[in-house]
Design a protein around this motif. Sequence first.
Motif: not given
Length: 543
Positions: A468-484
């Motif tokens: 498993q490779i995790e690429v994490r950030d502390t950025g602006i994030g993604i709205a739940a409606a956009d994730i799919p």
Amino acid sequence: MKSPRSSEASLYELALSSERPLHPLQVSPTTFKSMLTAILDLLIEEHLPATLWLKFPKGDTWESEITRYCTAATAPYTLYTLGNSQGDLAEAATPASSGHLSHLDQVSDLTAAELAGLVDSPAADSPVLTHQPQPTSLNVAAQSQRVVLPLGTESQFKREYLLLVMTEEFCGLILAHRPRSVRPSKPDSSPPERPLWLEELSPNSDEDIERRHPLLAIYTFESDTICRVLEGIHQAIAPAEAPEAVRADLESLVKHWEEWVLTAANITPNTRIVGQLLAKQLQIQEEMWHSTAIYRRQAEIATGLQMENEELQNAIRLKDEFLKTVGQELRTPLATMKTALSLLNSPSLKPPQRQRYMDMLTHECDRQSSLITSVLELVQLENMDDTAVTQPLRLSDVVPGIVSTYQPLAQEKGILLAYTVPQDLPAVSCTVPWLRQILINLLHNGIKFTPKGGRVWVLAKLQGDYVQIEVRDTGIGIAAADIPKIFDRFYRVRQAGSGEDSGGAGLGLSIVQQLLLKCGGSISVKSKPGEGSTFNVLLPVYR
């Protein structure tokens, strides 16, 4: 077994009451028809004069079988049709086509034994059934008869079908019974869709029940059983139901009916003919099996072709949509560039404004270049063989170099970029170009959407049969409606607050997903607006 009274019992019940127990077979209408066809074909091929009693299901398919026999017959015959419909009774008073007589004026003065051809007939033109030189079709028609025997209105034979054949060589009976249990509880309800073969046997919707369900059939040469059935037919005949023109002849026929029973009791089956009949039945069943196998293969091929056609049409549709979207995406930066170039020609343009338009041109050129590059990569991926050869790769040999490449960009934005990759992780199954492209696209997005002072880091660990490779950030994030939707082609996330899209081609994550599918991996994402995002990549351990 106690013998039921023939006046009250059905033919099927009479047959089952014979001295030797019979074992009915459950057969389909198609098999029942093949049994009838075998006997009729044998009569034709062996040039056997015959007397036949029959009661078939209604419909063109069954009537055509009778017509076929009458047309192809090579020896005289007398055919008694059991029926009580208005059409049947009308036929009894009307001469049939092709010279087959329906009236009984030649029958009334003959005994049943004479009609069976087993004794000498006093009349030269009577329908005798003894062997004779093969006649012409015209002679056969002239010496043959087709007679309707009307049944009583309360006949027990409504759900029964039969063919009883009497010749010098054998006397045989095929009797089928449709059990009451096959009747639907709601006759008015719409019947289910039927197979084509059953539709052919049942063209009339009024007779759906007769042909939609299996029959219980008896196939016998036992004289006792045949005599019981003949007695049952005798009891059911109702001369009073016949047209007046033939009523007296029918009454005379019924009066001499005992002769039929005695004749049937004295016929010894010819083993050669019975063997021929068995062989013909097996041949028909083999042909039916072969035809069914061919139809099944054809159906499987047709289904496969239909699925391939649907897949092809879907692929064409997706290509069309892709080309349409690419055209729109290419036109957008061109329109912006054209506007900027027009404004740069203004003589009153101040230096700051000129610089702003120049920056706009540079940004849109980069955007178009990125779009063209991404489209080419995506097309290359789709045309790539699914069985591309992967190789064992250690993340500790690849990740550090990619991270160091993005360190200058991260430092320029004031972002901390780091990684943690254990040296003892097993090798993953991938290729160097694919793995580099996956990490570059994810790191690029992480740095792009993380504000100054934020962090982006890469973590790797073993997870079962995957790394498993995790690429994490502390950025602006993604709205739940956009994730799919973020892995869809050309989809760009709207930036929180501004409502504007994030720029870029909108193909980076789609390319990452396609690359992972090629090497047997997967990708998922967890994110909350204002808290950052975590992209989880699973790569299979190399085996």
